[in-house]
Design a protein around this motif. Structure first.
Motif, PDB file in Angstrom:
ATOM      1  N   TRP A 181      62.241 -14.930  22.208  1.00 48.57           N
ATOM      2  CA  TRP A 181      61.919 -13.543  22.528  1.00 48.57           C
ATOM      3  C   TRP A 181      60.552 -13.181  21.959  1.00 48.57           C
ATOM      4  O   TRP A 181      59.731 -12.566  22.646  1.00 48.57           O
ATOM      5  CB  TRP A 181      62.979 -12.599  21.980  1.00 48.57           C
TER       6      TRP A 181
ATOM      7  N   GLY B 138      57.445 -14.373  23.816  1.00 47.60           N
ATOM      8  CA  GLY B 138      57.192 -13.795  25.124  1.00 47.60           C
ATOM      9  C   GLY B 138      57.829 -14.543  26.271  1.00 47.60           C
ATOM     10  O   GLY B 138      57.537 -14.280  27.433  1.00 47.60           O
TER      11      GLY B 138
ATOM     12  N   TYR C 219      60.581 -14.247  27.621  1.00 46.05           N
ATOM     13  CA  TYR C 219      61.347 -13.386  28.519  1.00 46.05           C
ATOM     14  C   TYR C 219      60.581 -12.109  28.894  1.00 46.05           C
ATOM     15  O   TYR C 219      61.170 -11.137  29.342  1.00 46.05           O
ATOM     16  CB  TYR C 219      62.686 -13.026  27.883  1.00 46.05           C
ATOM     17  N   SER C 220      59.280 -12.107  28.741  1.00 39.48           N
ATOM     18  CA  SER C 220      58.480 -10.902  28.985  1.00 39.48           C
ATOM     19  C   SER C 220      58.468 -10.459  30.445  1.00 39.48           C
ATOM     20  O   SER C 220      58.435  -9.277  30.730  1.00 39.48           O
ATOM     21  CB  SER C 220      57.042 -11.115  28.524  1.00 39.48           C
ATOM     22  N   ASN C 221      58.463 -11.369  31.362  1.00 41.90           N
ATOM     23  CA  ASN C 221      58.326 -11.012  32.779  1.00 41.90           C
ATOM     24  C   ASN C 221      59.533 -11.415  33.611  1.00 41.90           C
ATOM     25  O   ASN C 221      59.392 -11.901  34.724  1.00 41.90           O
ATOM     26  CB  ASN C 221      57.058 -11.661  33.340  1.00 41.90           C
TER      27      ASN C 221
ATOM     28  N   TRP D 178      65.733  -6.544  16.757  1.00 39.46           N
ATOM     29  CA  TRP D 178      65.316  -6.045  18.069  1.00 39.46           C
ATOM     30  C   TRP D 178      64.050  -5.214  17.953  1.00 39.46           C
ATOM     31  O   TRP D 178      63.197  -5.232  18.847  1.00 39.46           O
ATOM     32  CB  TRP D 178      66.441  -5.266  18.748  1.00 39.46           C
TER      33      TRP D 178
ATOM     34  N   ILE E 146      61.206  -7.612  17.963  1.00 29.27           N
ATOM     35  CA  ILE E 146      61.000  -8.133  19.320  1.00 29.27           C
ATOM     36  C   ILE E 146      60.278  -7.093  20.183  1.00 29.27           C
ATOM     37  O   ILE E 146      59.327  -7.416  20.899  1.00 29.27           O
ATOM     38  CB  ILE E 146      62.342  -8.560  19.940  1.00 29.27           C
ATOM     39  N   LEU E 147      60.701  -5.849  20.100  1.00 31.22           N
ATOM     40  CA  LEU E 147      60.065  -4.801  20.891  1.00 31.22           C
ATOM     41  C   LEU E 147      58.620  -4.566  20.466  1.00 31.22           C
ATOM     42  O   LEU E 147      57.746  -4.341  21.296  1.00 31.22           O
ATOM     43  CB  LEU E 147      60.880  -3.513  20.814  1.00 31.22           C
TER      44      LEU E 147
ATOM     45  N   GLU F  74      56.570  -7.235  21.933  1.00 31.21           N
ATOM     46  CA  GLU F  74      56.421  -6.997  23.371  1.00 31.21           C
ATOM     47  C   GLU F  74      55.365  -5.923  23.636  1.00 31.21           C
ATOM     48  O   GLU F  74      54.563  -6.047  24.553  1.00 31.21           O
ATOM     49  CB  GLU F  74      57.770  -6.590  23.963  1.00 31.21           C
ATOM     50  N   LEU F  75      55.345  -4.893  22.830  1.00 28.99           N
ATOM     51  CA  LEU F  75      54.352  -3.835  22.999  1.00 28.99           C
ATOM     52  C   LEU F  75      52.933  -4.329  22.728  1.00 28.99           C
ATOM     53  O   LEU F  75      51.973  -3.828  23.309  1.00 28.99           O
ATOM     54  CB  LEU F  75      54.682  -2.654  22.077  1.00 28.99           C
TER      55      LEU F  75
ATOM     56  N   ARG G 104      51.801  -7.257  23.507  1.00 24.65           N
ATOM     57  CA  ARG G 104      51.341  -8.162  24.574  1.00 24.65           C
ATOM     58  C   ARG G 104      50.603  -7.403  25.646  1.00 24.65           C
ATOM     59  O   ARG G 104      50.746  -6.376  26.026  1.00 24.65           O
ATOM     60  CB  ARG G 104      52.515  -8.904  25.208  1.00 24.65           C
TER      61      ARG G 104
END
Length: 77
Positions: A40, A43, A45-47, A67, A70-71, A74-75, A77
């Motif tokens: 996670w 990345g 599972y990013s798309n 989590w 992970i978030l 993601e932010l 990226r």
């Protein structure tokens, strides 16, 4: 193995060790979590277009702080 798992799950490892778990039990409790968390965070599972596209081993019970990490990744990226 324990040190590589700790590189990804430091908070979880330190908590388990602080609670008196042996390294063996700590590794067993956190090994798969570290694998899923690393995927996670990297990345992988990013798309993903839908939940059905996620691989079978993409989920593992993780706490709110994990989590959150992970978030945050993601932010960024």
């Amino acid at each position: 193995h324990c040190l590589s798992v700790r590189a990804v799950c430091q908070r979880e490892i330190d908590c388990d060790r602080g609670n008196g778990y042996s390294w063996k039990i700590t590794l067993l409790r956190n090994y798969w979590k570290s694998k899923v968390k690393q995927e996670w965070l990297s990345g992988k599972y990013s798309n993903i277009p839908s939940q059905k596209s996620l691989p079978e081993k993409s989920m593992y019970p993780m706490d709110v702080d994990t989590w959150g990490e992970i978030l945050e990744a993601e932010l960024e990226r």
